[in-house]
Design a protein around this motif. Structure first.
Motif, mmCIF file in Angstrom:
data_model
loop_
_atom_site.group_PDB
_atom_site.id
_atom_site.type_symbol
_atom_site.label_atom_id
_atom_site.label_comp_id
_atom_site.label_asym_id
_atom_site.label_seq_id
_atom_site.Cartn_x
_atom_site.Cartn_y
_atom_site.Cartn_z
ATOM 1 N N LEU A 245 0.830 -1.204 0.000
ATOM 2 C CA LEU A 245 0.000 0.000 0.000
ATOM 3 C C LEU A 245 0.866 1.257 0.000
ATOM 4 O O LEU A 245 0.491 2.271 -0.596
ATOM 5 C CB LEU A 245 -0.920 -0.011 1.220
ATOM 6 N N THR A 246 2.022 1.192 0.661
ATOM 7 C CA THR A 246 2.916 2.354 0.696
ATOM 8 C C THR A 246 3.324 2.776 -0.709
ATOM 9 O O THR A 246 3.402 3.969 -1.022
ATOM 10 C CB THR A 246 4.162 2.036 1.531
ATOM 11 N N LEU A 247 3.582 1.792 -1.570
ATOM 12 C CA LEU A 247 3.974 2.107 -2.941
ATOM 13 C C LEU A 247 2.831 2.786 -3.693
ATOM 14 O O LEU A 247 3.059 3.717 -4.475
ATOM 15 C CB LEU A 247 4.401 0.829 -3.668
ATOM 16 N N TYR A 248 1.603 2.326 -3.453
ATOM 17 C CA TYR A 248 0.453 2.990 -4.074
ATOM 18 C C TYR A 248 0.389 4.458 -3.668
ATOM 19 O O TYR A 248 0.176 5.351 -4.502
ATOM 20 C CB TYR A 248 -0.849 2.298 -3.652
ATOM 21 N N VAL A 249 0.563 4.708 -2.368
ATOM 22 C CA VAL A 249 0.476 6.083 -1.881
ATOM 23 C C VAL A 249 1.571 6.946 -2.505
ATOM 24 O O VAL A 249 1.333 8.086 -2.914
ATOM 25 C CB VAL A 249 0.575 6.103 -0.346
ATOM 26 N N ILE A 250 2.780 6.402 -2.590
ATOM 27 C CA ILE A 250 3.891 7.167 -3.174
ATOM 28 C C ILE A 250 3.617 7.479 -4.638
ATOM 29 O O ILE A 250 3.845 8.609 -5.112
ATOM 30 C CB ILE A 250 5.211 6.395 -3.014
ATOM 31 N N LEU A 251 3.121 6.494 -5.376
ATOM 32 C CA LEU A 251 2.821 6.718 -6.795
ATOM 33 C C LEU A 251 1.711 7.757 -6.961
ATOM 34 O O LEU A 251 1.769 8.606 -7.864
ATOM 35 C CB LEU A 251 2.425 5.398 -7.457
ATOM 36 N N ILE A 252 0.712 7.696 -6.105
ATOM 37 C CA ILE A 252 -0.389 8.662 -6.186
ATOM 38 C C ILE A 252 0.101 10.051 -5.797
ATOM 39 O O ILE A 252 -0.329 11.067 -6.363
ATOM 40 C CB ILE A 252 -1.555 8.206 -5.288
ATOM 41 N N MET A 253 1.026 10.126 -4.822
ATOM 42 C CA MET A 253 1.569 11.417 -4.403
ATOM 43 C C MET A 253 2.314 12.120 -5.539
ATOM 44 O O MET A 253 2.362 13.349 -5.586
ATOM 45 C CB MET A 253 2.504 11.227 -3.221
ATOM 46 N N VAL A 254 2.909 11.326 -6.434
ATOM 47 C CA VAL A 254 3.615 11.921 -7.570
ATOM 48 C C VAL A 254 2.651 12.738 -8.421
ATOM 49 O O VAL A 254 3.003 13.781 -8.985
ATOM 50 C CB VAL A 254 4.295 10.827 -8.407
ATOM 51 N N ILE A 263 -4.201 9.197 0.406
ATOM 52 C CA ILE A 263 -4.505 8.016 1.208
ATOM 53 C C ILE A 263 -5.892 7.484 0.878
ATOM 54 O O ILE A 263 -6.114 6.271 0.791
ATOM 55 C CB ILE A 263 -4.386 8.355 2.709
ATOM 56 N N ILE A 264 -6.856 8.386 0.679
ATOM 57 C CA ILE A 264 -8.220 7.956 0.352
ATOM 58 C C ILE A 264 -8.239 7.191 -0.971
ATOM 59 O O ILE A 264 -8.858 6.133 -1.081
ATOM 60 C CB ILE A 264 -9.153 9.186 0.288
ATOM 61 N N ILE A 265 -7.557 7.719 -1.967
ATOM 62 C CA ILE A 265 -7.522 7.037 -3.265
ATOM 63 C C ILE A 265 -6.792 5.705 -3.146
ATOM 64 O O ILE A 265 -7.193 4.695 -3.755
ATOM 65 C CB ILE A 265 -6.858 7.941 -4.322
ATOM 66 N N ALA A 266 -5.706 5.672 -2.369
ATOM 67 C CA ALA A 266 -4.960 4.421 -2.195
ATOM 68 C C ALA A 266 -5.836 3.370 -1.516
ATOM 69 O O ALA A 266 -5.864 2.195 -1.939
ATOM 70 C CB ALA A 266 -3.699 4.677 -1.389
ATOM 71 N N LEU A 267 -6.561 3.754 -0.460
ATOM 72 C CA LEU A 267 -7.464 2.814 0.210
ATOM 73 C C LEU A 267 -8.570 2.361 -0.736
ATOM 74 O O LEU A 267 -8.945 1.177 -0.759
ATOM 75 C CB LEU A 267 -8.066 3.454 1.456
ATOM 76 N N PHE A 338 2.365 9.267 9.918
ATOM 77 C CA PHE A 338 3.539 9.244 10.785
ATOM 78 C C PHE A 338 4.838 9.306 9.980
ATOM 79 O O PHE A 338 5.803 9.970 10.381
ATOM 80 C CB PHE A 338 3.516 7.984 11.649
ATOM 81 N N ILE A 339 4.874 8.622 8.836
ATOM 82 C CA ILE A 339 6.097 8.619 8.022
ATOM 83 C C ILE A 339 6.101 9.748 6.995
ATOM 84 O O ILE A 339 6.981 9.797 6.134
ATOM 85 C CB ILE A 339 6.278 7.263 7.316
ATOM 86 N N GLY A 340 5.100 10.636 7.077
ATOM 87 C CA GLY A 340 5.100 11.812 6.229
ATOM 88 C C GLY A 340 4.359 11.677 4.923
ATOM 89 O O GLY A 340 4.508 12.519 4.037
ATOM 90 N N LEU A 341 3.554 10.617 4.769
ATOM 91 C CA LEU A 341 2.815 10.407 3.524
ATOM 92 C C LEU A 341 1.332 10.704 3.671
ATOM 93 O O LEU A 341 0.552 10.413 2.768
ATOM 94 C CB LEU A 341 2.997 8.958 3.042
ATOM 95 N N GLY A 342 0.943 11.277 4.809
ATOM 96 C CA GLY A 342 -0.470 11.535 5.042
ATOM 97 C C GLY A 342 -0.830 12.992 4.887
ATOM 98 O O GLY A 342 -0.390 13.663 3.952
ATOM 99 N N VAL A 343 -1.622 13.476 5.832
ATOM 100 C CA VAL A 343 -2.083 14.859 5.766
ATOM 101 C C VAL A 343 -0.905 15.805 5.946
ATOM 102 O O VAL A 343 0.079 15.488 6.614
ATOM 103 C CB VAL A 343 -3.151 15.121 6.841
ATOM 104 N N THR A 344 -1.010 16.957 5.347
ATOM 105 C CA THR A 344 0.074 17.943 5.414
ATOM 106 C C THR A 344 -0.269 19.046 6.412
ATOM 107 O O THR A 344 -1.430 19.302 6.711
ATOM 108 C CB THR A 344 0.297 18.576 4.027
#
Length: 399
Positions: A245-254, A263-267, A338-344
């Protein structure tokens, strides 16, 4: 009614039946005769057994309180989640007070002196009058005279009066201005936890909707049709589930940048696979039942059979699975933040609050404790509800 056996003589011997045996029952006899177990429907029985489960009811009460805490709490708070007051940074939820004349003072770990009221309401950060770098002392002027903050000893702060006498704390009070204290930027921790609860509840709702809409229909179609359709659809599920799932979030963040939307789209993209597998297994067993063949005989379409007959009969397993997956989704959001991939920033999330508290965990551990305990309590509450529903929906336990 009285027992007729003791009052009736054999009819073959020509003896008449005692007429008193046919008198109406007395009211007290009717009440005794009417005592019987009430027939309950399946869902009424589920509700009854769920209410008897103390742990499940405790979890339900906690979730209701969490909803009220998240929705109503910020409206009652005097502070907003982004409001900063650097003068009151890192204020703890409780502190010791010194009394100098009619003034109450709080000596902070950061060698700052605050004026407060007797009940713990913060008034202002006092300005130092002078500083002696040699003796390592700060001098503050109060209404009753000068006070000295001595920081010459390592990890020890001593408050003295103008004559050099050491002052003792008079009492320990709760922080009335910031009930749970503040963070490193002087933001109210309680209000930020309230907004973090909103994000967690939003993630819980999205996870539930994704499981219900995508997972149920996808698994239902795969299980009902079987064969090649099932093989192709389940291989897609296998491919989706093996990618972290982390990889999905990173790809979506790009594409969308960091934030809650990522995160919503990744879930929404991957969180339905477990539900799909559960529903598929239920469909494979239920589609061989007689009521399915009866529906096919009268010409019911496959989609109607799935939605009207199969899914309702599998609803017990679906509800339990959905309830168990919700705390997992909340934890995933907290971990991503927590690892910086969520809300800003400045948006508050329980994960971001834990991340921000790591830098000062030794000095101000309360900043990590409160959001962490909120995550734990929420996950435990949902697990209690899931366990209660699993027991309540099990037809083998029905009495």
């Amino acid at each position: 009614m009285r027992d007729p056996i003791n009052h009736v003589t054999s009819v073959n011997q020509g003896t008449a039946i005692d007429p008193s045996l046919w008198n109406k029952l007395r009211d007290e006899d009717k009440d005794e005769a009417s005592v019987a177990s009430v027939s309950l429907t399946y869902w009424q029985d589920v509700s009854r057994r769920f209410r008897k489960n103390k742990a499940a009811m405790l979890g339900a009460i906690i979730i209701v309180l969490l909803i009220l805490f998240a929705l109503i709490g910020p409206l009652l708070s005097k502070h907003s989640y982004e409001e900063q007051n650097l003068s009151f940074a890192n204020m703890p939820p409780r502190f010791d007070l010194y009394q100098v004349g009619d003034q109450y003072l709080y000596l902070h770990k950061n060698i700052k002196l605050y004026e407060t009221t007797a009940d713990g309401t913060l008034l202002e950060l006092m300005s130092k009058n002078k500083e002696d770098m040699v003796k390592k002392q700060l001098v503050y002027t109060t209404i009753s005279g000068d006070v000295i903050v001595d920081y010459s000893k390592k990890n020890t702060l001593i408050l003295k009066d103008a004559k050099g006498n050491t002052l003792e704390t008079v009492k320990n009070v709760s922080n009335q201005t910031y009930l749970l204290g503040t963070d490193h930027l002087g933001r109210d921790l309680l209000t930020r936890i309230m907004y973090g609860a909103r994000i967690s509840l939003l993630v819980a709702v999205i996870a539930a909707l994704v499981n219900l809409v995508i997972g149920m229909m996808y698994g239902g179609i795969a299980g009902y049709f079987g064969g090649k359709v099932d093989n192709i659809m389940m291989r897609i599920v296998d491919v989706v589930s093996i990618i972290p799932l982390t990889l999905y979030v990173i790809l979506i963040m790009v594409v969308l940048n960091s934030g809650l939307l990522s995160i919503i789209i990744a879930l929404g993209s991957v969180y339905w696979v477990d539900m799909a597998r559960i529903v598929r297994g239920q469909m494979l067993s239920l589609k061989e039942e007689e009521f399915v063949y009866a529906a096919k005989t009268i010409g019911t379409k496959p989609l109607q059979i799935i939605t009207r007959h199969l899914l309702p009969n599998a609803m017990g397993s679906i509800i339990v699975t959905m309830t168990m997956l919700i705390p997992s989704a909340i934890f995933i959001e907290a971990f991503m933040s927590f690892i910086g991939l969520g809300v800003t920033a400045p948006m508050a999330s329980w994960g971001t609050l834990c991340n921000e508290a790591l830098e000062s965990i030794r000095s101000f551990s309360y900043q990590l404790f409160f959001p962490a305990i909120a995550i734990c309590i929420t996950m435990i509450a949902f697990n209690f509800i899931g366990d209660g529903l699993r027991d309540a929906l099990d037809p083998r336990l029905r009495k």
